[in-house]
Design a protein around this motif. Structure first.
Motif, PDB file in Angstrom:
ATOM      1  N   SER A 274       0.781  -1.240   0.000  1.00 52.06           N
ATOM      2  CA  SER A 274       0.000   0.000   0.000  1.00 52.06           C
ATOM      3  C   SER A 274       0.810   1.286   0.000  1.00 52.06           C
ATOM      4  O   SER A 274       0.790   2.030  -0.971  1.00 52.06           O
ATOM      5  CB  SER A 274      -0.975  -0.003   1.175  1.00 52.06           C
ATOM      6  N   ASP A 275       1.524   1.583   1.063  1.00 53.25           N
ATOM      7  CA  ASP A 275       2.132   2.903   1.192  1.00 53.25           C
ATOM      8  C   ASP A 275       3.650   2.800   1.283  1.00 53.25           C
ATOM      9  O   ASP A 275       4.200   1.733   1.605  1.00 53.25           O
ATOM     10  CB  ASP A 275       1.569   3.606   2.438  1.00 53.25           C
ATOM     11  N   PRO A 320      -3.237  -1.848   7.057  1.00 52.81           N
ATOM     12  CA  PRO A 320      -2.538  -0.552   7.197  1.00 52.81           C
ATOM     13  C   PRO A 320      -2.459   0.170   5.852  1.00 52.81           C
ATOM     14  O   PRO A 320      -1.524   0.005   5.096  1.00 52.81           O
ATOM     15  CB  PRO A 320      -1.150  -0.959   7.702  1.00 52.81           C
ATOM     16  N   ARG A 321      -3.443   1.001   5.585  1.00 55.65           N
ATOM     17  CA  ARG A 321      -3.564   1.653   4.283  1.00 55.65           C
ATOM     18  C   ARG A 321      -2.527   2.760   4.092  1.00 55.65           C
ATOM     19  O   ARG A 321      -1.922   2.888   3.027  1.00 55.65           O
ATOM     20  CB  ARG A 321      -4.976   2.226   4.126  1.00 55.65           C
ATOM     21  N   ALA A 334       1.164   4.509  12.039  1.00 51.36           N
ATOM     22  CA  ALA A 334       0.423   3.684  11.091  1.00 51.36           C
ATOM     23  C   ALA A 334      -1.066   3.721  11.401  1.00 51.36           C
ATOM     24  O   ALA A 334      -1.472   3.707  12.567  1.00 51.36           O
ATOM     25  CB  ALA A 334       0.932   2.244  11.145  1.00 51.36           C
ATOM     26  N   SER A 335      -1.893   3.744  10.339  1.00 52.90           N
ATOM     27  CA  SER A 335      -3.346   3.698  10.497  1.00 52.90           C
ATOM     28  C   SER A 335      -3.864   2.372   9.947  1.00 52.90           C
ATOM     29  O   SER A 335      -3.592   2.017   8.804  1.00 52.90           O
ATOM     30  CB  SER A 335      -4.006   4.875   9.764  1.00 52.90           C
ATOM     31  N   ASN A 336      -4.610   1.635  10.769  1.00 55.27           N
ATOM     32  CA  ASN A 336      -5.151   0.327  10.392  1.00 55.27           C
ATOM     33  C   ASN A 336      -6.663   0.437  10.179  1.00 55.27           C
ATOM     34  O   ASN A 336      -7.417   0.641  11.136  1.00 55.27           O
ATOM     35  CB  ASN A 336      -4.857  -0.699  11.481  1.00 55.27           C
ATOM     36  N   VAL A 337      -7.115   0.301   8.926  1.00 56.88           N
ATOM     37  CA  VAL A 337      -8.518   0.533   8.595  1.00 56.88           C
ATOM     38  C   VAL A 337      -9.442  -0.476   9.273  1.00 56.88           C
ATOM     39  O   VAL A 337     -10.416  -0.106   9.941  1.00 56.88           O
ATOM     40  CB  VAL A 337      -8.733   0.478   7.065  1.00 56.88           C
ATOM     41  N   ASN A 338      -9.173  -1.752   9.088  1.00 54.74           N
ATOM     42  CA  ASN A 338     -10.129  -2.779   9.517  1.00 54.74           C
ATOM     43  C   ASN A 338     -10.240  -2.933  11.026  1.00 54.74           C
ATOM     44  O   ASN A 338     -11.292  -3.350  11.530  1.00 54.74           O
ATOM     45  CB  ASN A 338      -9.765  -4.130   8.895  1.00 54.74           C
ATOM     46  N   THR A 339      -9.182  -2.618  11.748  1.00 48.41           N
ATOM     47  CA  THR A 339      -9.242  -2.688  13.213  1.00 48.41           C
ATOM     48  C   THR A 339      -9.439  -1.326  13.847  1.00 48.41           C
ATOM     49  O   THR A 339      -9.589  -1.219  15.072  1.00 48.41           O
ATOM     50  CB  THR A 339      -7.967  -3.346  13.773  1.00 48.41           C
ATOM     51  N   GLY A 340      -9.431  -0.264  13.044  1.00 52.10           N
ATOM     52  CA  GLY A 340      -9.725   1.076  13.547  1.00 52.10           C
ATOM     53  C   GLY A 340      -8.776   1.538  14.639  1.00 52.10           C
ATOM     54  O   GLY A 340      -9.217   2.165  15.601  1.00 52.10           O
ATOM     55  N   ASN A 341      -7.479   1.275  14.468  1.00 51.36           N
ATOM     56  CA  ASN A 341      -6.522   1.737  15.475  1.00 51.36           C
ATOM     57  C   ASN A 341      -5.328   2.429  14.820  1.00 51.36           C
ATOM     58  O   ASN A 341      -4.952   2.132  13.686  1.00 51.36           O
ATOM     59  CB  ASN A 341      -6.048   0.582  16.365  1.00 51.36           C
ATOM     60  N   SER A 365     -12.544   2.803  11.162  1.00 48.34           N
ATOM     61  CA  SER A 365     -12.216   2.831   9.726  1.00 48.34           C
ATOM     62  C   SER A 365     -11.206   3.915   9.380  1.00 48.34           C
ATOM     63  O   SER A 365     -11.267   4.518   8.303  1.00 48.34           O
ATOM     64  CB  SER A 365     -13.491   3.008   8.895  1.00 48.34           C
ATOM     65  N   VAL A 366     -10.259   4.168  10.280  1.00 49.57           N
ATOM     66  CA  VAL A 366      -9.227   5.175  10.021  1.00 49.57           C
ATOM     67  C   VAL A 366      -8.427   4.757   8.789  1.00 49.57           C
ATOM     68  O   VAL A 366      -7.950   3.633   8.684  1.00 49.57           O
ATOM     69  CB  VAL A 366      -8.318   5.368  11.252  1.00 49.57           C
ATOM     70  N   SER A 367      -8.280   5.672   7.835  1.00 49.84           N
ATOM     71  CA  SER A 367      -7.698   5.307   6.542  1.00 49.84           C
ATOM     72  C   SER A 367      -6.477   6.122   6.149  1.00 49.84           C
ATOM     73  O   SER A 367      -5.789   5.781   5.189  1.00 49.84           O
ATOM     74  CB  SER A 367      -8.761   5.464   5.452  1.00 49.84           C
ATOM     75  N   CYS A 368      -6.207   7.202   6.853  1.00 49.47           N
ATOM     76  CA  CYS A 368      -5.096   8.067   6.449  1.00 49.47           C
ATOM     77  C   CYS A 368      -4.499   8.762   7.662  1.00 49.47           C
ATOM     78  O   CYS A 368      -5.222   9.107   8.605  1.00 49.47           O
ATOM     79  CB  CYS A 368      -5.588   9.118   5.451  1.00 49.47           C
TER      80      CYS A 368
END
Length: 374
Positions: A274-275, A320-321, A334-341, A365-368
């Protein structure tokens, strides 16, 4: 003498502490609910890595990717992401003294599913990538931080060889060159890194070049891109292939010199890289893997730009998007979308390795994540 030494120490610590408290962390999300705090801003304590909430914004849908103006005063977001027949870019004013984040305005993004937005060093332009319809748009920025009407929009129809994911163009990011005189567009659907010259003084700043794109390997799926601080090398992470391609860079032209996996040899498929970012000292490169891995691949960078893998760090969450490194190079978040942490890691400047610091925060759903010293 002792009194002077103590006084100097007190002044130094006070100054350092003030400096440490001027770093902010900006978080975007797939909130899908206008009542949720879709954008959140935290203050980063650059001594211990602690995050303290400062401001937030509601009444917006899916601000999935953010960028911050050079002066730290404005936040620009891809909004209405993954929303059928929609897509926009929005501006907000951030006031750290009042602890406020105020919506300014929105413009249609010029394509469905905007996934990336970046700001020119002058603060007078933004560019955004639209994934679903495969396009790039540029907008002037007014003196009050609002986004003006779209100046240019280019759409692409060509795809590549993967029968499901590459039936057409899917531009996944828009990245300025080190001198901000070119704009690069990794196109996952077409296996190309597109390029335009950029003239900030023109009403239509995107200018076609003799080298309109660099072709990647087939079914690579180029996603995000970054330049080395020395401005000589560029690095593209390939989502579908789970690889990083390394390029020598000069005057808008990329020439590939290396391609290296972001995952261990035992993982043969299901890549979701991803990044990608480089430490400010230019010695280490970090790349995130989602899917089965959910980790950060860590590489050393030698003087010729080549990468060597030295290990992996779990992101302590799933998907981690996006991640970011603070300007001092001391922390990676780091932002983890599926676990929202959201997890803060402290970097070892000598080894490049990471260690969890402070207490992680939760954001659905934190994405960035972006980090800015103001």
């Amino acid at each position: 003498m002792k009194l002077k030494t103590n006084l100097f120490a007190i002044i130094f610590l006070a100054t350092f502490n003030l400096f440490a408290q001027n770093t902010y962390v900006f978080l975007g999300s797939y909130n899908r609910d206008k009542s949720a705090e879709a954008i959140q801003i935290y203050q980063l304590d650059t001594i211990n890595g602690k995050l303290s909430k400062v401001a937030s914004a509601k009444n917006i849908i899916n601000p999935s990717y953010l960028t911050v103006s050079p002066n730290g005063k404005y936040v620009y977001a891809c909004t209405d992401t993954k929303t059928p027949n929609a897509g926009s870019v929005s501006s907000f004013e951030f006031n750290p003294e009042n602890k406020s984040l105020t919506f300014l305005n929105s413009q249609r993004s010029g394509g469905e599913n905007p996934v990336y937005v970046t700001v020119h060093k002058s603060g007078k332009w933004i560019a955004n990538a639209n994934y679903t319809e495969g396009s790039v748009s540029v907008f002037p920025i007014l003196e009050n931080g609002k986004i003006d009407s779209i100046a240019q929009n280019f759409q692409y129809m060509d795809g590549s060889t993967h029968k499901e994911r590459q039936t057409r163009s899917h531009v996944h990011s828009a990245v300025f060159s080190p001198q901000f005189d070119y704009l690069f567009l990794p196109d996952l659907g077409a296996d190309k890194i597109r390029c335009y010259a950029f003239d900030e003084n023109q009403k239509k700043p995107l200018i076609e070049t003799k080298n309109p794109f660099t072709k990647t390997d087939l079914e690579a799926g180029p996603r995000h891109f970054t330049f080395h601080p020395n401005q000589k090398f560029g690095y593209c992470i390939e989502e579908m292939a789970g690889q990083i391609s390394v390029y020598h860079y000069e005057n808008g032209v990329l020439n590939k010199i290396q391609r290296i996996a972001t995952h261990p040899d035992k993982i043969k498929e299901g890549f979701e890289s991803s990044d990608i970012h480089i430490s400010p000292d230019g010695k280490f490169l970090y790349a995130t893997n989602r899917g089965k891995e959910n980790n950060i691949a860590i590489f050393t960078i030698d003087e010729n730009g080549f990468l060597k893998n030295i290990g992996y760090q779990s992101t302590l969450g799933k998907h981690p998007r996006v991640f970011a490194i603070d300007e001092s190079g001391k922390f990676l978040i780091a932002s983890n979308v599926n676990t929202g942490n959201v997890v803060v890691f402290k970097r070892n400047p000598k080894t490049g390795l990471l260690k969890k610091a402070g207490k992680e925060i939760k954001m659905e759903s934190v994405s960035c994540v972006q980090i800015k010293r103001i």
